[in-house]
Design a protein around this motif. Structure first.
Motif, PDB file in Angstrom:
ATOM      1  N   GLU A  93      43.785  45.854  39.161  1.00 38.42           N
ATOM      2  CA  GLU A  93      44.402  45.337  37.942  1.00 38.42           C
ATOM      3  C   GLU A  93      45.515  44.354  38.271  1.00 38.42           C
ATOM      4  OE1 GLU A  93      46.659  47.042  33.992  1.00 38.42           O
ATOM      5  OE2 GLU A  93      45.326  48.381  35.110  1.00 38.42           O
ATOM      6  N   THR A  94      46.343  44.726  39.240  1.00 43.27           N
ATOM      7  CA  THR A  94      47.427  43.827  39.648  1.00 43.27           C
ATOM      8  C   THR A  94      46.860  42.572  40.304  1.00 43.27           C
ATOM      9  OG1 THR A  94      48.888  45.720  39.938  1.00 43.27           O
ATOM     10  CG2 THR A  94      49.588  43.660  40.951  1.00 43.27           C
ATOM     11  N   ALA A  95      45.774  42.725  41.078  1.00 43.58           N
ATOM     12  CA  ALA A  95      45.142  41.577  41.734  1.00 43.58           C
ATOM     13  C   ALA A  95      44.629  40.575  40.702  1.00 43.58           C
ATOM     14  CB  ALA A  95      44.001  42.039  42.630  1.00 43.58           C
ATOM     15  N   LYS A  96      43.992  41.081  39.671  1.00 43.88           N
ATOM     16  CA  LYS A  96      43.467  40.194  38.624  1.00 43.88           C
ATOM     17  C   LYS A  96      44.597  39.434  37.936  1.00 43.88           C
ATOM     18  CE  LYS A  96      39.293  42.834  37.715  1.00 43.88           C
ATOM     19  NZ  LYS A  96      38.611  43.766  36.814  1.00 43.88           N
ATOM     20  N   LEU A  97      45.665  40.154  37.604  1.00 52.46           N
ATOM     21  CA  LEU A  97      46.798  39.509  36.945  1.00 52.46           C
ATOM     22  C   LEU A  97      47.473  38.520  37.888  1.00 52.46           C
ATOM     23  CD1 LEU A  97      48.617  39.167  34.515  1.00 52.46           C
ATOM     24  CD2 LEU A  97      49.895  41.187  35.260  1.00 52.46           C
ATOM     25  N   ARG A  98      47.641  38.899  39.140  1.00 54.90           N
ATOM     26  CA  ARG A  98      48.250  38.014  40.132  1.00 54.90           C
ATOM     27  C   ARG A  98      47.441  36.724  40.259  1.00 54.90           C
ATOM     28  NH1 ARG A  98      46.484  35.619  44.566  1.00 54.90           N
ATOM     29  NH2 ARG A  98      47.952  35.258  46.238  1.00 54.90           N
ATOM     30  N   ASN A  99      46.122  36.849  40.322  1.00 53.91           N
ATOM     31  CA  ASN A  99      45.278  35.660  40.448  1.00 53.91           C
ATOM     32  C   ASN A  99      45.404  34.747  39.234  1.00 53.91           C
ATOM     33  OD1 ASN A  99      44.427  36.375  42.984  1.00 53.91           O
ATOM     34  ND2 ASN A  99      42.550  37.355  42.266  1.00 53.91           N
ATOM     35  N   LYS A 100      45.516  35.329  38.052  1.00 55.24           N
ATOM     36  CA  LYS A 100      45.700  34.506  36.849  1.00 55.24           C
ATOM     37  C   LYS A 100      47.060  33.812  36.864  1.00 55.24           C
ATOM     38  CE  LYS A 100      42.597  37.163  33.926  1.00 55.24           C
ATOM     39  NZ  LYS A 100      42.465  38.097  32.805  1.00 55.24           N
ATOM     40  N   VAL A 101      48.070  34.510  37.356  1.00 54.94           N
ATOM     41  CA  VAL A 101      49.417  33.921  37.447  1.00 54.94           C
ATOM     42  C   VAL A 101      49.417  32.772  38.447  1.00 54.94           C
ATOM     43  CG1 VAL A 101      51.790  34.369  38.226  1.00 54.94           C
ATOM     44  CG2 VAL A 101      50.645  35.994  36.699  1.00 54.94           C
TER      45      VAL A 101
END
Length: 135
Positions: A93-101
């Motif tokens: 979940e954090t990886a997905k958000l990090r990639n979007k950021v």
């Protein structure tokens, strides 16, 4: 909660404290990036520990670590089951958000930043890196 006395301040601890400062100051984007970096550095250490435990030859270690060149590589490592499944959800979940950021310039809400902070604390705690104790 108070900081455990006697613990060495490692990169993960420094990042966690910076994450908390960013959360308090409203820099929510940095919270997610710091949480992702905490995950990556812990996973890197787990990979090295795995190599040690299984006496993986240095040549193979070098080959594998050269291919682990970024956050997504460590996330793939997670999916292969080297770490516990309960950790996968918070890391992914954090990886997905990090990639979007990083790749889309997406902004981060306070709630997402708080979730990233809690995930980082839980992740470190899961690995027996007790950072805080209740008093």
């Amino acid at each position: 909660l108070v900081l455990n006395a006697g613990k060495n301040h490692t990169l993960q601890y420094e990042l966690l404290f910076q994450l908390k400062e960013n959360l308090l100051s409203g820099d929510y984007r940095s919270c997610v990036l710091h949480a992702a970096t905490i995950f990556e550095t812990v996973l890197s250490k787990k990979l090295n520990d795995y190599f040690e435990l299984h006496s993986v030859p240095n040549e193979l270690r070098e080959c594998v670590t050269k291919r682990m060149n970024g956050y997504s590589s460590y996330n793939d490592f997670v999916k292969k089951g080297i770490i516990d499944k309960c950790e996968c959800a918070m890391v992914e979940e954090t990886a997905k958000l990090r990639n979007k950021v990083i790749h889309e310039g997406r902004s981060v809400t306070k709630e997402e930043a708080e979730k990233a902070f809690k995930a980082a604390c839980t992740f470190l705690d899961f690995h027996n890196w007790k950072i805080f104790e209740e008093q």
